[in-house]
Scaffold this motif. Structure first.
Motif, PDB file in Angstrom:
ATOM      1  N   MET A   1       0.811  -0.920   0.328  1.00  0.00           N
ATOM      2  CA  MET A   1       0.184  -0.126  -0.517  1.00  0.00           C
ATOM      3  C   MET A   1       0.583   1.578   0.434  1.00  0.00           C
ATOM      4  O   MET A   1       1.886   1.381   0.796  1.00  0.00           O
ATOM      5  N   THR A   2       0.921   2.029  -0.601  1.00  0.00           N
ATOM      6  CA  THR A   2       0.724   3.785  -1.324  1.00  0.00           C
ATOM      7  C   THR A   2       1.054   4.459   0.417  1.00  0.00           C
ATOM      8  O   THR A   2      -0.257   4.721   0.924  1.00  0.00           O
ATOM      9  N   ARG A   3       1.756   5.738   0.134  1.00  0.00           N
ATOM     10  CA  ARG A   3       1.596   6.212   1.321  1.00  0.00           C
ATOM     11  C   ARG A   3       0.118   6.823   1.237  1.00  0.00           C
ATOM     12  O   ARG A   3      -0.727   7.514   1.624  1.00  0.00           O
ATOM     13  N   ALA A   4      -0.029   7.179  -0.510  1.00  0.00           N
ATOM     14  CA  ALA A   4      -0.381   8.325  -0.476  1.00  0.00           C
ATOM     15  C   ALA A   4      -2.494   7.043  -0.326  1.00  0.00           C
ATOM     16  O   ALA A   4      -2.944   7.821  -0.096  1.00  0.00           O
ATOM     17  N   GLN A   5      -2.533   6.031  -0.709  1.00  0.00           N
ATOM     18  CA  GLN A   5      -3.821   5.567  -0.400  1.00  0.00           C
ATOM     19  C   GLN A   5      -3.436   5.118   1.588  1.00  0.00           C
ATOM     20  O   GLN A   5      -4.602   5.382   1.903  1.00  0.00           O
ATOM     21  N   GLN A   6      -2.569   4.862   2.151  1.00  0.00           N
ATOM     22  CA  GLN A   6      -2.832   5.276   3.648  1.00  0.00           C
ATOM     23  C   GLN A   6      -3.670   6.480   4.001  1.00  0.00           C
ATOM     24  O   GLN A   6      -4.093   6.461   5.103  1.00  0.00           O
ATOM     25  N   THR A   7      -3.047   7.541   3.237  1.00  0.00           N
ATOM     26  CA  THR A   7      -3.465   8.827   3.555  1.00  0.00           C
ATOM     27  C   THR A   7      -5.314   9.178   3.044  1.00  0.00           C
ATOM     28  O   THR A   7      -5.887   9.356   4.259  1.00  0.00           O
ATOM     29  N   ILE A   8      -5.148   8.488   2.384  1.00  0.00           N
ATOM     30  CA  ILE A   8      -6.332   8.115   1.748  1.00  0.00           C
ATOM     31  C   ILE A   8      -7.791   7.626   2.396  1.00  0.00           C
ATOM     32  O   ILE A   8      -9.146   8.182   2.722  1.00  0.00           O
ATOM     33  N   SER A   9      -7.260   6.000   3.637  1.00  0.00           N
ATOM     34  CA  SER A   9      -7.371   5.220   3.587  1.00  0.00           C
ATOM     35  C   SER A   9      -7.791   5.767   5.150  1.00  0.00           C
ATOM     36  O   SER A   9      -9.254   5.744   5.462  1.00  0.00           O
ATOM     37  N   PHE A  10      -6.849   6.281   5.608  1.00  0.00           N
ATOM     38  CA  PHE A  10      -6.617   7.275   7.157  1.00  0.00           C
ATOM     39  C   PHE A  10      -8.231   8.263   7.247  1.00  0.00           C
ATOM     40  O   PHE A  10      -8.949   8.582   8.434  1.00  0.00           O
ATOM     41  N   GLY A  11      -8.044   8.902   5.811  1.00  0.00           N
ATOM     42  CA  GLY A  11      -9.212  10.689   5.799  1.00  0.00           C
ATOM     43  C   GLY A  11     -10.539  10.166   5.551  1.00  0.00           C
ATOM     44  O   GLY A  11     -11.224  10.136   6.440  1.00  0.00           O
ATOM     45  N   LEU A  12     -10.988   8.318   4.699  1.00  0.00           N
ATOM     46  CA  LEU A  12     -12.042   8.269   4.789  1.00  0.00           C
ATOM     47  C   LEU A  12     -12.316   7.802   6.375  1.00  0.00           C
ATOM     48  O   LEU A  12     -13.909   7.551   6.599  1.00  0.00           O
ATOM     49  N   LEU A  13     -11.497   6.745   7.046  1.00  0.00           N
ATOM     50  CA  LEU A  13     -11.917   6.646   8.247  1.00  0.00           C
ATOM     51  C   LEU A  13     -12.442   7.122   9.259  1.00  0.00           C
ATOM     52  O   LEU A  13     -13.399   7.096   9.747  1.00  0.00           O
ATOM     53  N   VAL A  14     -11.470   8.623   9.650  1.00  0.00           N
ATOM     54  CA  VAL A  14     -11.528   9.483  10.478  1.00  0.00           C
ATOM     55  C   VAL A  14     -13.309  10.154  10.018  1.00  0.00           C
ATOM     56  O   VAL A  14     -13.828  10.204  10.753  1.00  0.00           O
TER      57      VAL A  14
END
Length: 92
Positions: free
Chosen positions: A1-14
């Motif tokens: 998982m790339t850093r962008a995907q991690q950031t998007i996933s975290f943003g969606l979770l929050v």
């Protein structure tokens, strides 16, 4: 998982968690629901800005601890001064 995907996933979770709180899907005491939950995005934005300002200030404070970057910047400043002098601009 790339850093962008991690950031998007975290943003969606929050944002999903906040939406669940805001729509009262997660029960909270009325005081918290009415006075704290509506201002959470503003609080998060202000906290993020404060964090970025702290990181910027700390980077400026410890800039001399990075000798290679300091030397590179000083060389670029000298090069810019020489270029300006060749164009007839008085520097210093």
């Amino acid at each position: 998982m790339t850093r962008a995907q991690q950031t998007i996933s975290f943003g969606l979770l929050v944002s999903s968690l906040y939406l669940a709180l805001f729509l009262e899907l997660i029960p909270l005491p009325p005081l918290v629901q009415e006075q704290i939950v509506p201002v959470l995005p503003f609080w998060a934005l202000v906290s993020f800005g404060a964090l970025l300002l702290f990181r910027l200030g700390f980077g400026i404070l410890t800039f001399n601890d990075v000798p290679k970057a300091h030397q590179e910047l000083m060389a670029e400043i000298d090069m810019a001064k020489k270029d300006l002098r060749t164009l007839g601009v008085s520097v210093d």
